[in-house]
Design an enzyme around this catalytic site. Structure first.
Site, short mmCIF file in Angstrom:
data_model
loop_
_atom_site.label_atom_id
_atom_site.label_comp_id
_atom_site.label_asym_id
_atom_site.label_seq_id
_atom_site.Cartn_x
_atom_site.Cartn_y
_atom_site.Cartn_z
NE ARG A 71 -3.53 0.18 2.64
CZ ARG A 71 -4.09 0.49 3.81
NH1 ARG A 71 -4.09 -0.38 4.80
NH2 ARG A 71 -4.65 1.66 4.00
CG HIS A 124 -8.09 6.64 11.37
ND1 HIS A 124 -9.11 6.34 10.51
CD2 HIS A 124 -8.70 6.86 12.58
CE1 HIS A 124 -10.28 6.39 11.15
NE2 HIS A 124 -10.05 6.70 12.40
CB CYS A 132 9.14 -0.81 17.61
SG CYS A 132 9.11 -0.31 19.33
CB THR A 193 -15.86 10.60 5.79
OG1 THR A 193 -15.99 9.59 6.79
CG2 THR A 193 -16.56 11.86 6.24
CG ASN A 218 -20.03 11.14 0.20
OD1 ASN A 218 -20.16 10.42 -0.80
ND2 ASN A 218 -19.51 10.70 1.32
P1 OAD Z 1 -15.22 4.82 3.40
O1 OAD Z 1 -14.51 3.92 2.41
O2 OAD Z 1 -16.06 4.20 4.46
O3 OAD Z 1 -16.13 5.89 2.63
C1 OAD Z 1 -15.67 6.64 1.55
C2 OAD Z 1 -16.71 7.69 1.23
O4 OAD Z 1 -16.20 8.49 0.17
C3 OAD Z 1 -18.05 7.14 0.75
O5 OAD Z 1 -19.11 7.78 1.44
C4 OAD Z 1 -18.09 7.51 -0.74
O6 OAD Z 1 -19.41 7.81 -1.20
C5 OAD Z 1 -17.24 8.76 -0.75
N1 OAD Z 1 -16.60 9.07 -2.04
C6 OAD Z 1 -16.21 8.23 -3.02
N2 OAD Z 1 -15.64 8.91 -4.03
C7 OAD Z 1 -15.66 10.23 -3.68
C8 OAD Z 1 -15.20 11.44 -4.30
N3 OAD Z 1 -14.61 11.44 -5.49
N4 OAD Z 1 -15.38 12.60 -3.62
C9 OAD Z 1 -15.98 12.63 -2.41
N5 OAD Z 1 -16.42 11.52 -1.78
C10 OAD Z 1 -16.27 10.33 -2.41
O7 OAD Z 1 -14.05 5.72 4.00
P2 OAD Z 1 -13.95 6.52 5.37
O8 OAD Z 1 -15.24 7.20 5.69
O9 OAD Z 1 -12.72 7.33 5.27
O10 OAD Z 1 -10.28 3.35 9.42
O11 OAD Z 1 -13.72 5.34 6.38
C11 OAD Z 1 -13.40 5.67 7.69
C12 OAD Z 1 -12.42 4.70 8.25
O12 OAD Z 1 -12.93 3.38 8.13
C13 OAD Z 1 -11.08 4.63 7.56
O13 OAD Z 1 -10.20 5.66 7.97
C14 OAD Z 1 -10.58 3.30 8.01
C15 OAD Z 1 -11.83 2.52 7.74
O14 OAD Z 1 -12.04 1.32 8.17
C16 OAD Z 1 -9.14 2.78 9.89
O15 OAD Z 1 -8.34 2.25 9.16
C17 OAD Z 1 -8.96 2.90 11.36
#
Ligand code: OAD
Length: 250
Positions: A71, A124, A132, A193, A218
């Site tokens: 990644r 995060h 470590c 998000t 979004n």
């Molecule tokens: P998600 O993958 O849950 O959600 C991504 C969001 O971005 C969705 O609501 C999509 O509709 C939106 N999206 C997609 N393309 C887009 C664009 N071009 N412009 C704007 N929005 C768009 O991601 P997060 O909400 O970041 O945690 O997830 C939160 C956390 O859950 C992550 O940080 C991670 C995960 O499990 C950890 O790793 C601790």
């Protein structure tokens, strides 16, 4: 949409205190798949929930380390997009007129910093940093040719990415700074998000409870959409440059 966008742009332009929360969606247009779409190619038979945990690392450190190395390589190949750049611009615009500004991101890709954002909380962690496993000693560099995690130079414990895994607590000072700012701001911008993962999901609610202007960007509806003061349905790379136009740069 144009009317809502104009209303949101005006609120941002006069706000005394702005908080922005970002998630994986803002990096989608840079070519980084969202967390749940990320398991392609070699890794398609794994689930992120099975790799991004301390238990997984204890059980199989090599697989977890190699997944993050893969990644990290992908993140290093991509560039910030117009959405990241608009937020870096917003920080400069806010500073120029003496307004408070804080960017809170759930992303670990470092693209906000690459775009020039400075006042930022990485809730995060950051995949580009390593520490470590046992004691959290940071490592500035590590051998990349050996498979699996190299040992910490200070204590010998295996190195791991400096990110928050499922089941781990967020850095308390980062979370507190984000919460304090969300309670104080008059405009809260939530971008890309899904609003499903706590405690980040509560941040816009803290602003809503105080009746502040919550603006969402979004392309898909989320639990926040119906409650937002302005919901802008579209990709961050298109909407954010319209919210913070180039001509607003000091
Ligand atoms: P998600 O993958 O849950 O959600 C991504 C969001 O971005 C969705 O609501 C999509 O509709 C939106 N999206 C997609 N393309 C887009 C664009 N071009 N412009 C704007 N929005 C768009 O991601 P997060 O909400 O970041 O945690 O997830 C939160 C956390 O859950 C992550 O940080 C991670 C995960 O499990 C950890 O790793 C601790």
């Amino acid at each position: 949409m144009d009317e809502t966008l104009a209303r949101a742009r005006e609120a941002i332009a006069v706000a005394r205190s702005i908080v922005v929360l970002t998630g994986a969606g803002i990096s989608a247009e840079s070519g980084i798949p969202t967390f749940r779409d990320a398991m392609t190619g070699l890794w398609s038979r794994h689930r992120p929930e099975d790799l991004a945990t301390p238990e997984a690392f204890r059980r199989d450190p090599r697989t977890v380390w190699d997944w993050y190395a893969w990644r990290r390589e992908r993140v290093a190949l991509v560039q910030p997009n117009a959405g990241h750049e608009a937020l870096a611009r917003l920080e400069r615009v806010a500073a120029a007129r003496g307004a408070d500004y804080l960017l809170v991101t759930q992303n670990v890709d470092g693209l906000h910093a690459a775009a020039g954002s400075r006042r930022m909380v990485e809730l995060h962690g950051n995949i580009r940093r390593v520490k470590c496993f046992d004691r959290g000693h940071p490592a500035a560099s590590w051998p990349s040719e050996t498979p699996g995690p190299p040992p910490c130079a200070l204590c010998g414990s295996p190195l791991r990415p400096d990110v928050v895994w499922f089941g781990e607590a967020l850095p308390p000072e980062a979370l507190q700074a984000a919460l304090d700012a969300a309670r104080r701001c008059d405009v809260f911008l939530s971008v890309g998000t899904s609003g499903l993962v706590e405690p980040a999901a509560s941040l816009p609610l803290a602003a809503l409870e105080r009746g502040m202007a919550v603006i969402e960007v979004n392309p898909q509806p989320t639990p926040l959409t119906r409650r937002a003061w302005a919901a802008l349905a579209g990709p961050a790379g298109e909407i954010l440059p319209r919210l913070v136009p180039l001509e607003s740069t000091p």
